[in-house]
Scaffold this motif. Sequence first.
Motif, PDB file in Angstrom:
ATOM      1  N   ILE A 191       0.867  -1.180   0.000  1.00 34.41           N
ATOM      2  CA  ILE A 191       0.000   0.000   0.000  1.00 34.41           C
ATOM      3  C   ILE A 191       0.897   1.221   0.000  1.00 34.41           C
ATOM      4  O   ILE A 191       1.725   1.395   0.892  1.00 34.41           O
ATOM      5  N   TRP A 192       0.742   2.041  -1.039  1.00 39.14           N
ATOM      6  CA  TRP A 192       1.506   3.285  -1.085  1.00 39.14           C
ATOM      7  C   TRP A 192       0.733   4.353  -1.812  1.00 39.14           C
ATOM      8  O   TRP A 192      -0.341   4.110  -2.338  1.00 39.14           O
ATOM      9  N   ASP A 193       1.286   5.565  -1.810  1.00 42.50           N
ATOM     10  CA  ASP A 193       0.530   6.685  -2.352  1.00 42.50           C
ATOM     11  C   ASP A 193       0.506   6.662  -3.877  1.00 42.50           C
ATOM     12  O   ASP A 193       1.138   5.844  -4.519  1.00 42.50           O
ATOM     13  N   ASN A 194      -0.262   7.562  -4.417  1.00 45.27           N
ATOM     14  CA  ASN A 194      -0.616   7.550  -5.830  1.00 45.27           C
ATOM     15  C   ASN A 194       0.296   8.454  -6.663  1.00 45.27           C
ATOM     16  O   ASN A 194      -0.150   9.078  -7.609  1.00 45.27           O
ATOM     17  N   LEU A 195       1.571   8.533  -6.318  1.00 45.88           N
ATOM     18  CA  LEU A 195       2.506   9.365  -7.060  1.00 45.88           C
ATOM     19  C   LEU A 195       2.813   8.735  -8.417  1.00 45.88           C
ATOM     20  O   LEU A 195       2.808   7.505  -8.565  1.00 45.88           O
ATOM     21  N   ALA A 196       3.116   9.568  -9.395  1.00 45.51           N
ATOM     22  CA  ALA A 196       3.370   9.074 -10.756  1.00 45.51           C
ATOM     23  C   ALA A 196       4.527   8.082 -10.792  1.00 45.51           C
ATOM     24  O   ALA A 196       4.482   7.076 -11.511  1.00 45.51           O
ATOM     25  N   LEU A 233      -1.322  -1.429  -4.151  1.00 51.22           N
ATOM     26  CA  LEU A 233      -2.631  -0.861  -3.865  1.00 51.22           C
ATOM     27  C   LEU A 233      -2.415   0.615  -3.586  1.00 51.22           C
ATOM     28  O   LEU A 233      -1.764   0.989  -2.611  1.00 51.22           O
ATOM     29  N   TYR A 234      -2.906   1.445  -4.477  1.00 48.91           N
ATOM     30  CA  TYR A 234      -2.663   2.886  -4.380  1.00 48.91           C
ATOM     31  C   TYR A 234      -3.786   3.550  -3.586  1.00 48.91           C
ATOM     32  O   TYR A 234      -4.952   3.321  -3.840  1.00 48.91           O
ATOM     33  N   THR A 235      -3.398   4.368  -2.630  1.00 52.22           N
ATOM     34  CA  THR A 235      -4.382   5.097  -1.842  1.00 52.22           C
ATOM     35  C   THR A 235      -4.284   6.580  -2.183  1.00 52.22           C
ATOM     36  O   THR A 235      -3.218   7.060  -2.570  1.00 52.22           O
ATOM     37  N   PRO A 236      -5.374   7.306  -2.051  1.00 52.79           N
ATOM     38  CA  PRO A 236      -5.303   8.749  -2.315  1.00 52.79           C
ATOM     39  C   PRO A 236      -4.435   9.439  -1.263  1.00 52.79           C
ATOM     40  O   PRO A 236      -4.278   8.938  -0.151  1.00 52.79           O
ATOM     41  N   LEU A 237      -3.874  10.573  -1.644  1.00 52.14           N
ATOM     42  CA  LEU A 237      -3.096  11.336  -0.670  1.00 52.14           C
ATOM     43  C   LEU A 237      -3.993  11.663   0.517  1.00 52.14           C
ATOM     44  O   LEU A 237      -5.142  12.041   0.361  1.00 52.14           O
ATOM     45  N   GLY A 238      -3.464  11.484   1.700  1.00 53.20           N
ATOM     46  CA  GLY A 238      -4.255  11.729   2.904  1.00 53.20           C
ATOM     47  C   GLY A 238      -5.089  10.526   3.300  1.00 53.20           C
ATOM     48  O   GLY A 238      -5.886  10.605   4.213  1.00 53.20           O
ATOM     49  N   GLY A 239      -4.910   9.382   2.623  1.00 52.30           N
ATOM     50  CA  GLY A 239      -5.655   8.177   2.964  1.00 52.30           C
ATOM     51  C   GLY A 239      -5.232   7.647   4.326  1.00 52.30           C
ATOM     52  O   GLY A 239      -4.150   7.939   4.823  1.00 52.30           O
ATOM     53  N   SER A 240      -6.071   6.853   4.934  1.00 44.65           N
ATOM     54  CA  SER A 240      -5.827   6.399   6.304  1.00 44.65           C
ATOM     55  C   SER A 240      -4.539   5.604   6.449  1.00 44.65           C
ATOM     56  O   SER A 240      -3.845   5.720   7.457  1.00 44.65           O
ATOM     57  N   TRP A 241      -4.199   4.778   5.456  1.00 48.43           N
ATOM     58  CA  TRP A 241      -2.966   3.995   5.574  1.00 48.43           C
ATOM     59  C   TRP A 241      -1.745   4.902   5.518  1.00 48.43           C
ATOM     60  O   TRP A 241      -0.768   4.677   6.210  1.00 48.43           O
ATOM     61  N   ASN A 257      -1.705   7.999   6.502  1.00 56.65           N
ATOM     62  CA  ASN A 257      -1.673   8.690   7.790  1.00 56.65           C
ATOM     63  C   ASN A 257      -0.981   7.830   8.837  1.00 56.65           C
ATOM     64  O   ASN A 257      -0.247   8.332   9.676  1.00 56.65           O
ATOM     65  N   MET A 258      -1.207   6.512   8.797  1.00 58.21           N
ATOM     66  CA  MET A 258      -0.580   5.609   9.746  1.00 58.21           C
ATOM     67  C   MET A 258       0.939   5.596   9.548  1.00 58.21           C
ATOM     68  O   MET A 258       1.710   5.663  10.513  1.00 58.21           O
ATOM     69  N   ALA A 259       1.386   5.529   8.299  1.00 54.44           N
ATOM     70  CA  ALA A 259       2.822   5.538   8.012  1.00 54.44           C
ATOM     71  C   ALA A 259       3.440   6.877   8.422  1.00 54.44           C
ATOM     72  O   ALA A 259       4.551   6.915   8.971  1.00 54.44           O
ATOM     73  N   GLU A 260       2.729   7.955   8.164  1.00 53.23           N
ATOM     74  CA  GLU A 260       3.245   9.264   8.556  1.00 53.23           C
ATOM     75  C   GLU A 260       3.284   9.408  10.074  1.00 53.23           C
ATOM     76  O   GLU A 260       4.187  10.038  10.619  1.00 53.23           O
ATOM     77  N   SER A 261       2.345   8.795  10.773  1.00 54.77           N
ATOM     78  CA  SER A 261       2.384   8.789  12.238  1.00 54.77           C
ATOM     79  C   SER A 261       3.636   8.077  12.723  1.00 54.77           C
ATOM     80  O   SER A 261       4.304   8.533  13.658  1.00 54.77           O
TER      81      SER A 261
END
Length: 188
Positions: free
Chosen positions: A81-86, A105-113, A115-119
């Motif tokens: 699971i990672w962000d949707n960068l090009a 599995l791409y999540t939108p920026l600010g997605g909950s997963w 947020n967990m990694a950024e935490s």
Amino acid sequence: MTLFRPATGEVRAKGVHSVTNAVLHPWMQEQLLDILANEGGRKKDTCPREKRREATPYHQWETWLGWRLSDRYPPVRMILIWDNLAGHRSDAMVRWLFEHGIMPLYTPLGGSWLNMAESMQRILVRRALSGQYPQTPEHIISWLEQTVIGWNQDPTPFVWNGKRRERRQRARLRRLAGSGAALLSYAR
């Protein structure tokens, strides 16, 4: 750069001065291959396609992807699971992931997963730099990498426990005649 596994709390990180695709992709590939190898998997799938089809419910992935995964790639062994960068969606990187049984599995920026990694990153940075006054980027990189080593000696698994979970928990309660008392009602 950080790779985080919430279920175990394990963190893999590498301090760098910039995170271009030329830096990120080789590191990510190395780490993912190491994870697959340590999980009892093989770095290269040597199982014939016929046996893989029998052992794996490919129809689930075929529906999700919209193509016949079983004809092209080995069984899915990991979901990343990672962000949707090009750069994360580049043909070369996505092909490499599929060739090694990794489903992105791409999540939108600010997605909950995310947020967990950024935490997790905030926890590590706070621990590494607390009371420190770095003079160079190399100091910061060194302290962060040492903090990750310390974290992994006794990692803390992350459990999803957000506001939505609290609302679901409250919804399971069956209130009794307007009083503070309640019965648990289990949804099936």
